[in-house]
Scaffold this motif. Structure first.
Motif, PDB file in Angstrom:
ATOM      1  N   LEU A 132      33.574  35.532  38.508  1.00  0.00           N
ATOM      2  CA  LEU A 132      33.408  36.555  39.536  1.00  0.00           C
ATOM      3  C   LEU A 132      34.591  37.507  39.443  1.00  0.00           C
ATOM      4  O   LEU A 132      35.748  37.075  39.556  1.00  0.00           O
ATOM      5  CB  LEU A 132      33.380  35.934  40.930  1.00  0.00           C
ATOM      6  N   VAL A 133      34.326  38.776  39.210  1.00  0.00           N
ATOM      7  CA  VAL A 133      35.376  39.795  39.218  1.00  0.00           C
ATOM      8  C   VAL A 133      35.408  40.377  40.628  1.00  0.00           C
ATOM      9  O   VAL A 133      34.436  40.976  41.084  1.00  0.00           O
ATOM     10  CB  VAL A 133      35.108  40.895  38.179  1.00  0.00           C
ATOM     11  N   ASP A 135      37.455  42.198  44.170  1.00  0.00           N
ATOM     12  CA  ASP A 135      38.431  43.146  44.695  1.00  0.00           C
ATOM     13  C   ASP A 135      38.940  42.619  46.032  1.00  0.00           C
ATOM     14  O   ASP A 135      38.166  42.368  46.953  1.00  0.00           O
ATOM     15  CB  ASP A 135      37.792  44.524  44.891  1.00  0.00           C
ATOM     16  N   ILE A 136      40.276  42.426  46.091  1.00  0.00           N
ATOM     17  CA  ILE A 136      40.920  41.982  47.328  1.00  0.00           C
ATOM     18  C   ILE A 136      41.975  43.007  47.699  1.00  0.00           C
ATOM     19  O   ILE A 136      42.993  43.129  47.014  1.00  0.00           O
ATOM     20  CB  ILE A 136      41.572  40.595  47.167  1.00  0.00           C
ATOM     21  N   SER A 137      41.713  43.770  48.722  1.00  0.00           N
ATOM     22  CA  SER A 137      42.651  44.806  49.182  1.00  0.00           C
ATOM     23  C   SER A 137      43.080  45.731  48.040  1.00  0.00           C
ATOM     24  O   SER A 137      44.261  46.060  47.896  1.00  0.00           O
ATOM     25  CB  SER A 137      43.880  44.151  49.824  1.00  0.00           C
ATOM     26  N   GLY A 138      42.118  46.107  47.201  1.00  0.00           N
ATOM     27  CA  GLY A 138      42.403  47.020  46.104  1.00  0.00           C
ATOM     28  C   GLY A 138      42.966  46.371  44.857  1.00  0.00           C
ATOM     29  O   GLY A 138      43.262  47.063  43.876  1.00  0.00           O
ATOM     30  N   LYS A 139      43.115  45.046  44.860  1.00  0.00           N
ATOM     31  CA  LYS A 139      43.654  44.333  43.695  1.00  0.00           C
ATOM     32  C   LYS A 139      42.537  43.524  43.036  1.00  0.00           C
ATOM     33  O   LYS A 139      41.714  42.924  43.725  1.00  0.00           O
ATOM     34  CB  LYS A 139      44.798  43.414  44.111  1.00  0.00           C
ATOM     35  N   GLU A 140      42.527  43.493  41.705  1.00  0.00           N
ATOM     36  CA  GLU A 140      41.491  42.750  40.976  1.00  0.00           C
ATOM     37  C   GLU A 140      41.908  41.302  40.784  1.00  0.00           C
ATOM     38  O   GLU A 140      43.003  41.010  40.307  1.00  0.00           O
ATOM     39  CB  GLU A 140      41.230  43.392  39.615  1.00  0.00           C
ATOM     40  N   VAL A 141      41.017  40.403  41.154  1.00  0.00           N
ATOM     41  CA  VAL A 141      41.218  38.958  41.001  1.00  0.00           C
ATOM     42  C   VAL A 141      39.947  38.375  40.401  1.00  0.00           C
ATOM     43  O   VAL A 141      38.848  38.774  40.768  1.00  0.00           O
ATOM     44  CB  VAL A 141      41.513  38.292  42.364  1.00  0.00           C
ATOM     45  N   ILE A 142      40.116  37.448  39.453  1.00  0.00           N
ATOM     46  CA  ILE A 142      38.947  36.819  38.817  1.00  0.00           C
ATOM     47  C   ILE A 142      38.907  35.346  39.189  1.00  0.00           C
ATOM     48  O   ILE A 142      39.925  34.644  39.138  1.00  0.00           O
ATOM     49  CB  ILE A 142      38.986  36.968  37.281  1.00  0.00           C
TER      50      ILE A 142
END
Length: 205
Positions: A132-133, A135-142
């Protein structure tokens, strides 16, 4: 709607099958203890415990699953550097997958593999996996799930998730978090962790 029942909805059919076999075994007096054990085992595997977010902070990153942290290292994913945290979820851990924060799912990536049965981390990297790609508060986390032999991951078709929300299920496997390199971690290798417990905080940048 979040699944709040004692058994995960992904286990309904399995538990129902073993419940039926157990009832038949009682009626015909054949292998009652065996089918009773299998019924209890299926209920245990697909149990659906409640987990509440450990902290209410938009930069907090929570564990997506119960398990043990196998390693923390710098990794490259799609040509970008991340801090990777790998959590091993065993058959004795709850397999419910939960959202690591208030997030938006930008993309779901699937890769077929060999589905080898192995405790070797490197060999498991060639197994089937889903990512899952987010978006958390404008930051990318996978969030990436690596599967073992004959195993399957269930994902909800949801684009936005609240922290701690159930979004899937695995019957053991490994879950990796690829976090920005400036993430402040609150965990170490070897720690046992429950879903929604604190992993760390995203950087302010």
């Amino acid at each position: 709607m979040d699944n709040l029942k004692v058994i995960s909805k992904y286990g309904y059919s399995k538990v129902a099958i073993f419940a039926g076999l157990f009832i038949l075994s009682l009626l015909f007096g054949v292998c009652e203890y065996l089918f009773g054990f299998l019924l209890l085992l299926s209920i245990f595997i697909y149990r659906n415990p409640e987990r509440l977010p450990a902290i209410d902070d938009e930069n907090a990153v929570l564990s997506p699953v119960d398990g043990k942290i196998e390693y923390i290292k710098k990794s490259i994913y799609n040509s970008k550097e991340y801090t990777e945290i790998m959590i091993k979820n065993s058959l004795f851990d709850s397999g419910v997958l939960r959202s690591i924060a208030n997030l938006k799912i930008k993309e779901i990536r699937a890769k077929d593999g060999l589905n080898l049965l192995s405790n070797d981390v490197n060999k498991n990297l060639i197994n089937s996996r889903m990512a899952l790609v987010c978006d958390i508060s404008g930051k990318e986390v996978i969030v990436r799930v690596n599967l073992g032999f004959g195993r399957k991951v269930h994902f909800e078709n949801i684009k936005e998730l609240k922290a701690g929300r159930r979004f899937g299920f695995i019957v053991s496997g490994r879950v990796s978090l690829f976090l920005p390199t400036d993430t402040r971690l609150n965990v170490s290798v070897g720690n046992s962790i429950k879903a929604t417990e604190l992993i760390g905080f995203l950087g302010d940048k």
